[in-house]
Design a protein around this motif. Structure first.
Motif, mmCIF file in Angstrom:
data_model
loop_
_atom_site.group_PDB
_atom_site.id
_atom_site.type_symbol
_atom_site.label_atom_id
_atom_site.label_comp_id
_atom_site.label_asym_id
_atom_site.label_seq_id
_atom_site.Cartn_x
_atom_site.Cartn_y
_atom_site.Cartn_z
ATOM 1 N N PHE A 158 0.845 -1.193 0.000
ATOM 2 C CA PHE A 158 0.000 0.000 0.000
ATOM 3 C C PHE A 158 0.885 1.249 0.000
ATOM 4 N N LEU A 159 0.397 2.297 -0.721
ATOM 5 C CA LEU A 159 1.156 3.529 -0.882
ATOM 6 C C LEU A 159 0.253 4.723 -0.555
ATOM 7 N N LEU A 160 0.722 5.592 0.351
ATOM 8 C CA LEU A 160 -0.019 6.809 0.740
ATOM 9 C C LEU A 160 0.678 8.010 0.124
ATOM 10 N N ILE B 176 -0.740 13.700 1.784
ATOM 11 C CA ILE B 176 -1.573 13.191 2.864
ATOM 12 C C ILE B 176 -0.712 12.745 4.033
ATOM 13 N N ALA B 177 0.413 12.086 3.707
ATOM 14 C CA ALA B 177 1.316 11.647 4.767
ATOM 15 C C ALA B 177 1.868 12.835 5.545
ATOM 16 N N ALA B 178 2.179 13.913 4.820
ATOM 17 C CA ALA B 178 2.703 15.119 5.476
ATOM 18 C C ALA B 178 1.662 15.722 6.424
ATOM 19 N N LYS B 179 0.398 15.731 5.987
ATOM 20 C CA LYS B 179 -0.659 16.281 6.846
ATOM 21 C C LYS B 179 -0.842 15.442 8.099
ATOM 22 N N GLU C 96 1.968 16.194 10.362
ATOM 23 C CA GLU C 96 1.775 17.535 10.939
ATOM 24 C C GLU C 96 0.782 17.500 12.091
ATOM 25 N N GLN C 97 -0.254 16.661 11.968
ATOM 26 C CA GLN C 97 -1.276 16.547 12.999
ATOM 27 C C GLN C 97 -0.928 15.505 14.062
ATOM 28 N N ASN C 98 0.260 14.898 13.912
ATOM 29 C CA ASN C 98 0.717 13.881 14.867
ATOM 30 C C ASN C 98 -0.278 12.720 14.944
ATOM 31 N N ALA C 99 -0.818 12.367 13.788
ATOM 32 C CA ALA C 99 -1.812 11.288 13.705
ATOM 33 C C ALA C 99 -1.170 10.037 13.104
ATOM 34 N N TRP C 100 -1.717 8.896 13.451
ATOM 35 C CA TRP C 100 -1.265 7.632 12.893
ATOM 36 C C TRP C 100 -2.441 6.943 12.224
ATOM 37 N N ALA C 101 -2.157 5.956 11.380
ATOM 38 C CA ALA C 101 -3.227 5.278 10.642
ATOM 39 C C ALA C 101 -2.882 3.800 10.437
ATOM 40 N N VAL C 102 -3.950 2.991 10.440
ATOM 41 C CA VAL C 102 -3.820 1.560 10.128
ATOM 42 C C VAL C 102 -4.943 1.178 9.182
ATOM 43 N N LEU C 103 -4.713 0.114 8.399
ATOM 44 C CA LEU C 103 -5.732 -0.420 7.514
ATOM 45 C C LEU C 103 -6.044 -1.837 7.945
ATOM 46 N N GLN D 207 0.206 0.186 7.921
ATOM 47 C CA GLN D 207 0.294 1.101 9.060
ATOM 48 C C GLN D 207 1.280 2.200 8.741
ATOM 49 N N THR D 208 1.138 3.289 9.424
ATOM 50 C CA THR D 208 2.103 4.392 9.290
ATOM 51 C C THR D 208 3.292 4.116 10.181
ATOM 52 N N ASP D 209 4.374 4.888 9.945
ATOM 53 C CA ASP D 209 5.608 4.661 10.685
ATOM 54 C C ASP D 209 5.503 5.045 12.163
ATOM 55 N N ASN D 210 4.636 5.955 12.478
ATOM 56 C CA ASN D 210 4.550 6.451 13.866
ATOM 57 C C ASN D 210 3.476 5.725 14.672
ATOM 58 N N LEU D 211 3.112 4.513 14.299
ATOM 59 C CA LEU D 211 2.082 3.766 15.013
ATOM 60 C C LEU D 211 2.576 3.433 16.423
ATOM 61 N N PRO D 212 1.803 3.774 17.455
ATOM 62 C CA PRO D 212 2.207 3.426 18.822
ATOM 63 C C PRO D 212 2.322 1.909 18.985
ATOM 64 N N ALA D 213 3.215 1.493 19.860
ATOM 65 C CA ALA D 213 3.507 0.051 20.021
ATOM 66 C C ALA D 213 2.337 -0.702 20.621
ATOM 67 N N ASN D 214 1.497 -0.064 21.396
ATOM 68 C CA ASN D 214 0.429 -0.773 22.088
ATOM 69 C C ASN D 214 -0.854 -0.870 21.268
ATOM 70 N N ILE D 215 -0.835 -0.464 20.001
ATOM 71 C CA ILE D 215 -2.023 -0.561 19.162
ATOM 72 C C ILE D 215 -2.148 -2.001 18.674
ATOM 73 N N PRO D 216 -3.288 -2.665 18.860
ATOM 74 C CA PRO D 216 -3.464 -4.063 18.442
ATOM 75 C C PRO D 216 -3.313 -4.217 16.924
ATOM 76 N N MET D 217 -2.841 -5.387 16.514
ATOM 77 C CA MET D 217 -2.662 -5.671 15.085
ATOM 78 C C MET D 217 -3.749 -6.609 14.566
ATOM 79 N N ARG D 218 -4.587 -7.144 15.419
ATOM 80 C CA ARG D 218 -5.695 -8.003 15.043
ATOM 81 C C ARG D 218 -6.949 -7.531 15.787
ATOM 82 N N TYR D 219 -8.104 -7.567 15.092
ATOM 83 C CA TYR D 219 -9.350 -7.032 15.666
ATOM 84 C C TYR D 219 -10.489 -8.002 15.432
ATOM 85 N N THR D 220 -11.389 -7.999 16.368
ATOM 86 C CA THR D 220 -12.647 -8.730 16.192
ATOM 87 C C THR D 220 -13.717 -7.737 15.757
#
Length: 461
Positions: A61-63, A67-70, A73-80, A91-104
């Motif tokens: 995947f490519l962002l 959009i990545a700069a914004k 700038e907003q100190n936001a992270w994203a996952v798909l 996921q983005t590079d700044n994803l916090p370590a405690n964010i789950p990688m699997r979801y129900t």
């Protein structure tokens, strides 16, 4: 009393104006605060833009960089999150370590409406899954249980207006109760001031919020009452002194006039001696008239001369006085011309007949006294809907502008004429003014169109 309702209206007006201004200021304050604290971007819009911009390639995947700069700038992270596996596939590079990688499904339901491990989460629909956009903790507050009754929303404007009306009524009630004591204190104060202006005694209760003001009004009333009593005492003494002197002078003056009259008619005296006796008689008569005028002026000034008021024809009264003077003017040095129009048969006014005759006589005699070489005298009566105007003027020497201004505006009536050796006391004009004032009228003094002196009496009907 008109002042108390006026004061209440003023208080209520100030209160309503204060409420309106407070409402306006509060609305303005909250509007400014809302605008200042509303972010320039919408997190939901940003999540949808990020999801739409995320592209799937052979390498993953490519962002796009903008959009990545914004997001950075907003100190936001994203996952798909993949639709099938429910695992994070990007996921983005700044994803916090405690964010789950699997979801129900239940995890996805929770993050969709709330938070992921305390991070405010916003979602956007991507082609291959669900994009989750996360922001730093405490950056946004989300209402996770947003559900409103439809009727509540529909009736919100009406309920808001009703609540505002109830609040205003409560404020007015509190204001009225809080100020009722003050208003009750103000009413006797206002009554006391009105009594004070009328010269009556004032005794207010010195208690309550305005106790100090009531105390000062009571002291002022005491001072004014004392001054009024002292002034009345002096005026009474003055009136008694004038009356006593007038009474005491009349008897010896009558003897002087009687003996001088006998000497004037005596054949045993020389012509020069009889002329001196005649001068004594003339001056004694002037002194007698002066004493009578002084006594009448004193009575009029202190309301000791009762007025016998009746409905009278002013034209008839003035004509009678004019005829009397015509009969006395034997050598025709002071011809009187009747200038009243024949179209005015009557002018009825409520007056004391004898006092009005005295006023007219004084004015005609005034023209005679001040014009020793003779002059024409002109008398007229005019009427309108409200007043009767009596005008007496002459063609004599008249008076200067300064003298007329002083006669119109100065209560002092003693006039010393430097052109003669005698003092012209002017008491006749004072009596005229007092008589007309007693009838609620006015006196106007001016130059005559005939070159002399003019006096106009305006008496209400």
């Amino acid at each position: 009393m008109k002042s108390i309702p006026k004061l209440i209206r003023r208080f209520v007006g100030i209160m309503l104006l204060s409420i309106i201004l407070l409402v306006i200021l509060n609305v303005a304050f909250y509007a400014i605060a809302f605008v200042r604290n509303t972010p320039e971007f919408s997190p939901w819009d940003m999540a949808e833009k990020t999801a739409a911009a995320l592209q799937s390639t052979d390498k993953g995947f490519l962002l796009p960089e903008d959009i990545a700069a914004k997001l950075k700038e907003q100190n936001a992270w994203a996952v798909l999150i993949d639709n099938d596996t429910k695992q994070v596939v990007w996921q983005t590079d700044n994803l916090p370590a405690n964010i789950p990688m699997r979801y129900t499904l239940s995890d996805i339901a929770k993050l969709t409406r709330g938070y992921v491990d305390g991070y405010p989460a916003f979602t956007g629909e991507a082609p291959n899954g669900l994009l989750v956009l996360g922001y730093p903790r405490n950056s946004f507050w989300k209402h996770t249980r947003a559900s409103w009754d439809y009727d509540f929303i529909a009736n919100l404007p009406k309920n808001t207006l009703m609540l505002l009306a109830v609040n205003i009524a409560l404020i007015f009630l509190i204001y009225a109760v809080a100020n009722s004591k003050l208003l009750r204190s103000i009413e006797p104060i206002i009554n006391g001031i009105q009594d004070l202006s009328r010269g009556g005694p004032v005794c207010l209760k010195e208690k309550g919020v305005l106790s100090e003001l009531a105390e000062n009004i009571n002291k002022t009333s005491d001072i004014l009452q004392k001054q009024t009593w002292e002034l009345r005492k002096k005026e009474t003494a003055r009136a008694n002194w004038i009356a006593g002197v007038s009474h005491d002078v009349r008897t010896p003056l009558a003897m002087v006039m009687g003996y001088a009259g006998q000497l004037e008619g005596s054949r045993n005296l020389s012509e020069d001696q009889r002329k001196k006796a005649a001068a004594i008689v003339k001056q004694s008569k002037r002194m007698k008239d002066l004493i009578n005028d002084l006594n009448l002026a004193s009575k009029l000034e202190y309301d000791m001369q009762p007025l016998t008021l009746k409905q009278e024809n002013a034209i008839s009264i003035v004509r009678q006085v004019v005829v009397d003077f015509m009969n006395m003017d034997i050598d025709d040095r002071y011809p009187i011309e009747w200038k009243t129009a024949d179209s005015i048969p009557a002018c009825y006014i409520t007056v004391d007949r004898e006092l009005l005759k005295r006023a007219i006589s004084n004015l005609i005699q005034n023209s005679i006294n001040h014009n020793e070489k003779g002059c024409g005298i002109y008398v007229s009566v005019e009427a309108d809907n409200n007043n009767c105007r009596i005008c007496i003027e002459d063609s004599g020497i008249g008076a200067s502008d300064e003298q007329i201004d002083r006669l119109n505006n100065t209560p002092h009536y003693m006039v010393c004429d430097t052109n003669t050796t005698e003092q012209r006391h002017g008491l006749g004009l004072l009596i005229v003014k007092q008589i007309i004032d007693g009838h609620g009228g006015k006196v106007f003094i001016d130059h005559s169109e005939y070159g002399g002196f003019k006096v106009v009496l305006v008496i209400p009907k």
